[in-house]
Design an enzyme around this catalytic site. Sequence first.
Site, mmCIF file in Angstrom:
data_model
loop_
_atom_site.group_PDB
_atom_site.id
_atom_site.type_symbol
_atom_site.label_atom_id
_atom_site.label_comp_id
_atom_site.label_asym_id
_atom_site.label_seq_id
_atom_site.Cartn_x
_atom_site.Cartn_y
_atom_site.Cartn_z
ATOM 1 N N CYS A 185 0.824 -1.222 0.000
ATOM 2 C CA CYS A 185 0.000 0.000 0.000
ATOM 3 C C CYS A 185 0.851 1.261 0.000
ATOM 4 O O CYS A 185 0.461 2.277 -0.576
ATOM 5 C CB CYS A 185 -0.932 -0.006 1.215
ATOM 6 N N CYS A 330 5.236 -3.285 -20.595
ATOM 7 C CA CYS A 330 4.657 -2.270 -19.715
ATOM 8 C C CYS A 330 5.320 -0.938 -20.056
ATOM 9 O O CYS A 330 5.767 -0.727 -21.184
ATOM 10 C CB CYS A 330 4.829 -2.639 -18.242
#
Length: 374
Positions: A185, A330
């Site tokens: 997170c 990516c």
Amino acid sequence: MSDEQSARYARHLTLPEVGPEGQKLLNEASVLVVGAGGLGSPALLYLAAAGVGRIGVIDDDSVDITNLQRQVLHGTAALGEPKVASAERRLADLNPEIEVEPHELRLDVDNALSIIDGYDLVIDGSDNFSTRYLISDACEILGKPWIFGSIHRFEGQIATFNLDGGPNYRDLFPVAPPAELAPNCAEAGVLGVLPGIVGSIQATEAIKVILGVGEPLSGRLLVIDTLSMGMRSLSFSHDPTRQTVTELSEGTIDCSAQPGKGEAGDMREISPTEYIERVQRGWSPFLLDVRRRDEEMIVSLDGTNLRIQHLLIPTRTDDIPRDRDVVVYCRTGGRSAAVARFLTVAGWSEDRVYNLRGGIHEWSDTIDSSIQKY
């Protein structure tokens, strides 16, 4: 049941699916919650409020001010305090009739079996793959059900594993992926209310399992997108080729180290220049974009067959062919390298999986400068 208990659980007692007998089941049940953070906060609060008689909470961390945006179990006055101490005090205030057992330590291979064996079921409120695989393996050995929860940015996942012989975590995710496949997170961010939603559903699943009511998420992975408020349920089953876990091992749960050359998880890299040259000679690989949707809207490479955000790859492996060469890309090549390694670990041939080196940025530098770098 005392008059005070009848008043406290009155809304439960009026439910035909709960009633006095169901409330007794809750009062006699025991649940271990691994982690007193974002997911553990709502799960612990609602288990205590529901009257689950004995609740274990395991965490070796202390309350930090960055936790308070989402870890609603704790308050400003608890800053610097062990999370298990803060949790014990809050839950005792919420429901003094229950027993809270704090474990101020980290769950590991040496203590997992002895701790988990003391509870009826486990709720996973951890934030890393190693702990999830440890919980999964320990619960499989002990025959305990457990409720999985995962959060990232605006998305969450929930499932109930190992329930009454149902499939386990390794049936859905056979091996631990590289660590960078799931940034925490702090690195990726998370919407503060998301763990409240996911943790509350985990508590709901636990209560359903204790009561024996409804349809638990056994063999189903619930995926939630809070931006669209969309929910979908992905079905899965036992992997008939998987060997049953019979002992705990550091090696089978550790995903902190990257595989070296020649080991499981090795993968090839291909430069944009070599990619174009081979395509011009007739090569037709499956081009997989593992960026987020907002990145896809900025720019995409011609010939892209599919976009799956890299964190969702373990839930979408059926969408990736095994009988074609796969080229993963990516923005700069980091996330795609992690996905390429994961695919080879998960069973794709090392000779058929390629990471597009440098991603969009190297493509812009060497192939097409009109491709926007961002």
